[in-house]
Design a protein around this motif. Sequence first.
Motif: not given
Length: 964
Positions: A469-472, A485-489, A519-526
């Motif tokens: 998973s990749h989170w930003q 923030v830019d992290t993947w596990k 204010t922030y925005w977040w997204r994720v991909r699998y």
Amino acid sequence: MKLLFIQKFFLSLSLRLSLVFCLSLRLSLAFSFFLSLSLLSSQTILVNPYLQLSLPTSIHIMWETNTNNESIIQYGTSEDLGSSVSGTAFNSLGGTVHHDVLIDGLQPGTRYYYQALTGEWKSAIWHFVTPMEREDEENFNIVLMSDMQIDGGNPNIFSDLVNTSLLPYITDTYGAPLDDHLQMVMIPGDVVDNGNTFSQWKNHFFNPAEVLWREVPSYPAIGNHEANSQNYFNYFQLPQNGTQGYLEHWYVHDYSNVRVLGMDSNTPYRIQAQLDWLDSILVLSCQDTLIDFVFAQMHHPFKSELWTPGETDYTGDIVARLETFSAECGKPTVHFFGHTHAYSRGESRDHQHVWLNVATAGGNIDYWGEFANADYEEFIISEDEYGFVMVEVTAGDDPQFTMRRLSFGDEYDPGGSTESDELTVRVNNNLPQTPLSLFPLSIDTVSPLCFTLKADDFIDPDGDEHGASHWQISTDSTDFDTPVVDTWKQYANWYNEVDLQANDDLTDESMSNLDPGETYWWRVRYRDKSLAWSTWTTPMRFQTGETSLLTSNLVANPGAETGITSWTIDEGTIESLSALECAGIDPYAGTKYFAVGALCVEYPFASVHQDIDVTAHVVAIDAGEVLVHYGAYLADWQNTDIPSFALQFHDGDGQVISGTDTISHQQSAWTLKQQTLAVPEDTRTIRYILMGTRTAGTDNDSYFDNIFLELLSGDFACSEYTPPGPVHGRLYVDHSANGVPNGESWLKAYRTLGDALVESNSDTSIHEIWIAEGVYPVTTNTNRDTSFIIERAVKIYGGFEGSEELLSQRIPELHPVILSGEIGDTSTTADNVYHVVLVQSIMDTVLFDGIAICCGNADSLNNTTGGGLYVSETNMQPVLLRNCVLSDNNASAGSALYNEANAILEQSIINSSGTASAILNTGPLAELTLQNTVIHHCMGCDEAVKNVGGAVMNSREGVEIKRE
């Protein structure tokens, strides 16, 4: 008398001379005979025949003797042989004779038997199988192993690994004979301990594995232990297709659908000419329709978890090119390496590229803690062990490869062939389903100190498991190029015998230390385990709560600008250094920085501290209302030594109340490391501790700059996702089911969606509704003011045949599900329902996936909008439509969709009817997001999407409006 005496004398002399001559002749013949026997008996086979450079119509067979240049191979398709061919011989550096015979004119995919002859010596009859032509798309197997150079303390490892592990494994797993099931051995270097020691080639490499080499060709990449010796080039016959002047240092070899690249990563050959050659080969590989995969092997790693001093940036240059190739050409790549005597497997984050260290097959193991280690995010597993890697390649319409690691244990318990790791990569790999963002959403305010991002379950159409998973997080809703923030596990991280990713299902990620009141925005991909990423989720907005700054930085002399004042040495030393002083580095800021360890005077470990008085805030501290935010910029030299820091909390008597975890860093670039946590009650002093640990060399390169500690007050509670109800519960809907309808199974499915929604709206244990293929009208009566009403968070999935057990088994395009507003007289739309679907008063996200909504007709005085879907302003969370179709719906405005809250359309199609806008997005609370969505709208009609009353619209990639 004298005459007679003289005659007798000469007769006697003649007889004696005759006897002497005969005796001499006999002795001469005997000497010649024994000399001949001696020569025959002294002709010795030193290295038995072994295979090289196998092509569909040719192969090289090589061997080594002590004398005699005769080089003959007899061969044929049976043990009767029948054909013969001569080759060449040349003297070795050890005074022996190398023999090389090229057999040409062979038939592809055919077993041949062969026998080698030199003088009176004949080998046994062995056999090999020629490859098929590339266009025949042959499945095949490869073994990879490296660093088999002998370990004096364990000299038999390579022999035992081949003969008691590898060969039995192939027989037990695939069958016999060997050459039917193994087509190639790839070796990323270090086949002997010293390439210039001639005897090692025979004794340490060829003879221990002669059973393997006589049936299967090997393709090495030269390592540093070969020492660039001519012995390496004499013993191997490699493809002559590299750069002129560097032949056999790098080369390309094709087998079926795989292109194998042998590279030279040794110091003298880390040159642009090799990279230019690689660029040209990759261009050709992209154009070659027969190539599905590129396997590159070189000796040195780019990154190595168990031995960081062995890394080389030149391999990184090769890896970058392979990554670009895989992205641009859609062909997965692998780089195989060794040098570090242990196993590692990883993958590039943004590319279908695999990292694989296949060592060690005999060299002394690099154990954890023996050398400098590093936990790199690319690697899934690293193990200090002997072993080899098996690669099964599948060609044809569904090309893929599967890699398995077979462990041979370690020097304390060697043996066996235990499968310890596996990976399958496919070319035809469907993307995982885009996850659904669950928390935080646009209405959420989270703690800036700690909160958890949450997305829904992983779903893959191929049935692959969740790989990563990749989170930003970004401060910009559309720009994630420089996220905060830019992290993947990944699904596992086996480091130093521990899986640091154990029990992480990859659907959430803890966050901390964002700026308050922002204010922030977040997204994720699998990602699936076959290296395919889903598309990103639509960026979701959220806010962080406010905190108050109680103090400025409380650290005295935080940047070494006043020497080492205010810091107390506990062990070793601390130095305040100017730029490049004592062969150091540049400061992060200002003119000075700290070296804890250090450089001008060196200690292997150092620890210093500063005590910070916080008694001015005792009331708030004892009330549990104070946070400490602390950190520093850290660096080292070439990713070796380890700077680290921690806090201790002391009471008024100087006793330790508690301490923090140690924060460390192992990179040469200055990097900010920081943390925020609650200050324990009764704290009166905070001790700030700096530490430096040397792992290599003589200097202790542990650097610190801009050290800070400040106190905050605010809401300390971590923000986490709270599901709307129990995570279990599903209802089934199938209009053709036969059982008693209670929704608990396909057999007992509800016949109408309305019945399922009645239960779902009242039962918080229901979170999914699965609908089988069919048309589902809103009602069977003629009441137009009837809708499918959704009042509680639920995921509604269509596209089922009606027997599936897994969501990934459904095929929506083959099993359409239509929610229809057509009631009463089917020949007219005048009596259709006003709204097919009405979503109101929900507290969490509603999902429609694989659903068609049609035939609503909002034409009354009080119902003029949202013929297909009506999203009420009473909703607190988004309504997400994914893979949906809205068609043949009518209204005065917003014929397909009327949105007063938050609606998201992904991978969907809208076919509008009439002249009104297809979507009406209205009101100050309205937010509409479109991504990969197509709207078909009539030419000359109203706007396809109309935003009024302060409504916000976000248009992402892949949005089209087609006028028709």
